[in-house]
Motif scaffolding. Structure first.
Motif, PDB file in Angstrom:
ATOM      1  N   ASN A  44       0.834  -1.192   0.000  1.00  0.00           N
ATOM      2  CA  ASN A  44       0.000   0.000   0.000  1.00  0.00           C
ATOM      3  C   ASN A  44       0.873   1.247   0.000  1.00  0.00           C
ATOM      4  O   ASN A  44       2.078   1.186   0.166  1.00  0.00           O
ATOM      5  N   ILE A  45       0.222   2.387  -0.138  1.00  0.00           N
ATOM      6  CA  ILE A  45       0.897   3.674  -0.100  1.00  0.00           C
ATOM      7  C   ILE A  45       0.269   4.508   1.011  1.00  0.00           C
ATOM      8  O   ILE A  45      -0.959   4.576   1.134  1.00  0.00           O
ATOM      9  N   GLY A  46       1.121   5.138   1.807  1.00  0.00           N
ATOM     10  CA  GLY A  46       0.647   6.057   2.842  1.00  0.00           C
ATOM     11  C   GLY A  46       0.946   7.489   2.432  1.00  0.00           C
ATOM     12  O   GLY A  46       1.996   7.774   1.876  1.00  0.00           O
ATOM     13  N   LEU A  47      -0.003   8.388   2.681  1.00  0.00           N
ATOM     14  CA  LEU A  47       0.178   9.809   2.389  1.00  0.00           C
ATOM     15  C   LEU A  47       0.417  10.561   3.690  1.00  0.00           C
ATOM     16  O   LEU A  47      -0.436  10.541   4.589  1.00  0.00           O
ATOM     17  N   PHE A  48       1.572  11.230   3.801  1.00  0.00           N
ATOM     18  CA  PHE A  48       1.834  12.056   4.973  1.00  0.00           C
ATOM     19  C   PHE A  48       1.004  13.331   4.880  1.00  0.00           C
ATOM     20  O   PHE A  48       0.855  13.917   3.814  1.00  0.00           O
ATOM     21  N   MET A  49       0.504  13.777   6.021  1.00  0.00           N
ATOM     22  CA  MET A  49      -0.359  14.945   6.054  1.00  0.00           C
ATOM     23  C   MET A  49       0.418  16.249   6.175  1.00  0.00           C
ATOM     24  O   MET A  49       0.492  17.015   5.247  1.00  0.00           O
ATOM     25  N   GLY A  50       0.975  16.511   7.346  1.00  0.00           N
ATOM     26  CA  GLY A  50       1.568  17.809   7.651  1.00  0.00           C
ATOM     27  C   GLY A  50       2.588  18.292   6.653  1.00  0.00           C
ATOM     28  O   GLY A  50       2.540  19.424   6.196  1.00  0.00           O
ATOM     29  N   LYS A  51       3.523  17.419   6.284  1.00  0.00           N
ATOM     30  CA  LYS A  51       4.581  17.856   5.374  1.00  0.00           C
ATOM     31  C   LYS A  51       4.050  18.114   3.970  1.00  0.00           C
ATOM     32  O   LYS A  51       4.689  18.767   3.181  1.00  0.00           O
ATOM     33  N   ASN A  52       2.856  17.627   3.666  1.00  0.00           N
ATOM     34  CA  ASN A  52       2.234  17.878   2.362  1.00  0.00           C
ATOM     35  C   ASN A  52       1.133  18.930   2.448  1.00  0.00           C
ATOM     36  O   ASN A  52       0.369  19.110   1.509  1.00  0.00           O
ATOM     37  N   ARG A  53       1.053  19.578   3.607  1.00  0.00           N
ATOM     38  CA  ARG A  53       0.043  20.614   3.841  1.00  0.00           C
ATOM     39  C   ARG A  53      -1.372  20.097   3.613  1.00  0.00           C
ATOM     40  O   ARG A  53      -2.206  20.749   2.995  1.00  0.00           O
ATOM     41  N   VAL A  58     -12.001  12.771   4.381  1.00  0.00           N
ATOM     42  CA  VAL A  58     -12.366  14.074   3.832  1.00  0.00           C
ATOM     43  C   VAL A  58     -11.102  14.930   3.840  1.00  0.00           C
ATOM     44  O   VAL A  58     -10.564  15.230   4.904  1.00  0.00           O
ATOM     45  N   TYR A  59     -10.609  15.274   2.659  1.00  0.00           N
ATOM     46  CA  TYR A  59      -9.335  15.963   2.505  1.00  0.00           C
ATOM     47  C   TYR A  59      -9.510  17.483   2.492  1.00  0.00           C
ATOM     48  O   TYR A  59     -10.433  18.000   1.859  1.00  0.00           O
ATOM     49  N   TYR A  60      -8.575  18.167   3.185  1.00  0.00           N
ATOM     50  CA  TYR A  60      -8.526  19.627   3.185  1.00  0.00           C
ATOM     51  C   TYR A  60      -7.078  20.074   3.042  1.00  0.00           C
ATOM     52  O   TYR A  60      -6.164  19.371   3.450  1.00  0.00           O
ATOM     53  N   ARG A  61      -6.884  21.261   2.514  1.00  0.00           N
ATOM     54  CA  ARG A  61      -5.577  21.910   2.468  1.00  0.00           C
ATOM     55  C   ARG A  61      -5.385  22.535   3.849  1.00  0.00           C
ATOM     56  O   ARG A  61      -6.270  23.205   4.351  1.00  0.00           O
ATOM     57  N   ALA A  62      -4.260  22.307   4.479  1.00  0.00           N
ATOM     58  CA  ALA A  62      -4.044  22.820   5.836  1.00  0.00           C
ATOM     59  C   ALA A  62      -2.558  23.047   6.057  1.00  0.00           C
ATOM     60  O   ALA A  62      -1.717  22.475   5.364  1.00  0.00           O
ATOM     61  N   GLN A  63      -2.253  23.847   7.056  1.00  0.00           N
ATOM     62  CA  GLN A  63      -0.862  24.127   7.373  1.00  0.00           C
ATOM     63  C   GLN A  63      -0.739  24.383   8.867  1.00  0.00           C
ATOM     64  O   GLN A  63      -1.620  25.003   9.475  1.00  0.00           O
ATOM     65  N   ASN A  64       0.337  23.889   9.456  1.00  0.00           N
ATOM     66  CA  ASN A  64       0.632  24.109  10.869  1.00  0.00           C
ATOM     67  C   ASN A  64      -0.472  23.621  11.807  1.00  0.00           C
ATOM     68  O   ASN A  64      -0.831  24.294  12.767  1.00  0.00           O
ATOM     69  N   LEU A  65      -1.023  22.471  11.517  1.00  0.00           N
ATOM     70  CA  LEU A  65      -2.026  21.861  12.381  1.00  0.00           C
ATOM     71  C   LEU A  65      -1.429  20.633  13.043  1.00  0.00           C
ATOM     72  O   LEU A  65      -0.413  20.106  12.610  1.00  0.00           O
ATOM     73  N   SER A  66      -2.088  20.164  14.076  1.00  0.00           N
ATOM     74  CA  SER A  66      -1.716  18.882  14.658  1.00  0.00           C
ATOM     75  C   SER A  66      -2.954  17.998  14.623  1.00  0.00           C
ATOM     76  O   SER A  66      -4.072  18.480  14.465  1.00  0.00           O
ATOM     77  N   GLY A  67      -2.736  16.708  14.757  1.00  0.00           N
ATOM     78  CA  GLY A  67      -3.850  15.774  14.734  1.00  0.00           C
ATOM     79  C   GLY A  67      -4.706  15.906  15.987  1.00  0.00           C
ATOM     80  O   GLY A  67      -4.308  16.494  16.982  1.00  0.00           O
ATOM     81  N   ALA A  68      -5.907  15.351  15.907  1.00  0.00           N
ATOM     82  CA  ALA A  68      -6.836  15.377  17.036  1.00  0.00           C
ATOM     83  C   ALA A  68      -7.801  14.206  16.909  1.00  0.00           C
ATOM     84  O   ALA A  68      -7.902  13.578  15.863  1.00  0.00           O
ATOM     85  N   SER A  69      -8.492  13.935  17.986  1.00  0.00           N
ATOM     86  CA  SER A  69      -9.490  12.867  17.980  1.00  0.00           C
ATOM     87  C   SER A  69     -10.768  13.384  18.626  1.00  0.00           C
ATOM     88  O   SER A  69     -10.718  14.100  19.626  1.00  0.00           O
ATOM     89  N   LEU A  70     -11.908  13.048  18.043  1.00  0.00           N
ATOM     90  CA  LEU A  70     -13.208  13.396  18.612  1.00  0.00           C
ATOM     91  C   LEU A  70     -13.861  12.174  19.250  1.00  0.00           C
ATOM     92  O   LEU A  70     -15.051  12.171  19.512  1.00  0.00           O
ATOM     93  N   ARG A  71     -13.066  11.129  19.477  1.00  0.00           N
ATOM     94  CA  ARG A  71     -13.564   9.912  20.099  1.00  0.00           C
ATOM     95  C   ARG A  71     -13.672  10.127  21.600  1.00  0.00           C
ATOM     96  O   ARG A  71     -12.940  10.927  22.137  1.00  0.00           O
ATOM     97  N   PRO A  72     -14.506   9.468  22.324  1.00  0.00           N
ATOM     98  CA  PRO A  72     -15.426   8.414  21.896  1.00  0.00           C
ATOM     99  C   PRO A  72     -16.771   8.944  21.403  1.00  0.00           C
ATOM    100  O   PRO A  72     -17.577   8.185  20.893  1.00  0.00           O
ATOM    101  N   ARG A  73     -17.022  10.254  21.533  1.00  0.00           N
ATOM    102  CA  ARG A  73     -18.333  10.774  21.138  1.00  0.00           C
ATOM    103  C   ARG A  73     -18.611  10.565  19.653  1.00  0.00           C
ATOM    104  O   ARG A  73     -19.702  10.205  19.258  1.00  0.00           O
ATOM    105  N   HIS A  74     -17.623  10.855  18.823  1.00  0.00           N
ATOM    106  CA  HIS A  74     -17.743  10.643  17.378  1.00  0.00           C
ATOM    107  C   HIS A  74     -16.583   9.770  16.936  1.00  0.00           C
ATOM    108  O   HIS A  74     -15.487   9.858  17.477  1.00  0.00           O
ATOM    109  N   LEU A  75     -16.801   8.959  15.948  1.00  0.00           N
ATOM    110  CA  LEU A  75     -15.740   8.100  15.419  1.00  0.00           C
ATOM    111  C   LEU A  75     -14.960   8.870  14.359  1.00  0.00           C
ATOM    112  O   LEU A  75     -14.949   8.524  13.183  1.00  0.00           O
TER     113      LEU A  75
END
Length: 121
Positions: A39-48, A84-101
């Motif tokens: 498979n192929i993985g796409l990095f997020m942050g470094k690709n904005r 769901v893809y968005y253009r972004a910059q200088n963000l960090s990951g987050a989780s809305l679990r357990p309320r939302h998956l």
């Protein structure tokens, strides 16, 4: 990033972080017989990029994300929901679990399976 077949696990231990690899190196990895079916993985942050990873087959949840964050240039169906893809910059990951998956993949070490990749289970 090359991943093992049917998984999200990196094929190359030292892959990732801020390392850069030449096009020739990537082509050699892809041509190796044991790696060609991976498979192929796409990095997020470094690709904005940021991906809202919805792990539920719930169209109402997808609509909620689009209402809250705006329309996306790319929505990819996954085996459990959507990316769901968005253009972004200088963000960090987050989780809305357990309320939302929902997980938000946006940090420099965050990655998702590229469209067309397959994972068992």
């Amino acid at each position: 990033m090359p991943l093992l077949q049917d998984t999200k696990k990196p094929m190359i231990k030292e892959f990732g972080g801020d390392r850069r690899y030449s096009e020739e190196t990537v082509r050699q990895w892809a041509a190796a017989p044991q790696k060609a079916a991976g498979n192929i993985g796409l990095f997020m942050g470094k690709n904005r990029l940021a991906v809202v990873d919805i792990d539920a087959d719930d169209p109402a949840l997808l609509e909620w994300v689009l209402d809250e964050l705006g329309q996306s240039p790319a929505i990819v169906r996954t085996r459990r929901g959507w990316h769901v893809y968005y253009r972004a910059q200088n963000l960090s990951g987050a989780s809305l679990r357990p309320r939302h998956l929902i997980d938000i993949k946006a940090g420099p070490a965050d990655y998702v399976l590229a469209p067309g990749s397959v994972r068992e289970g």
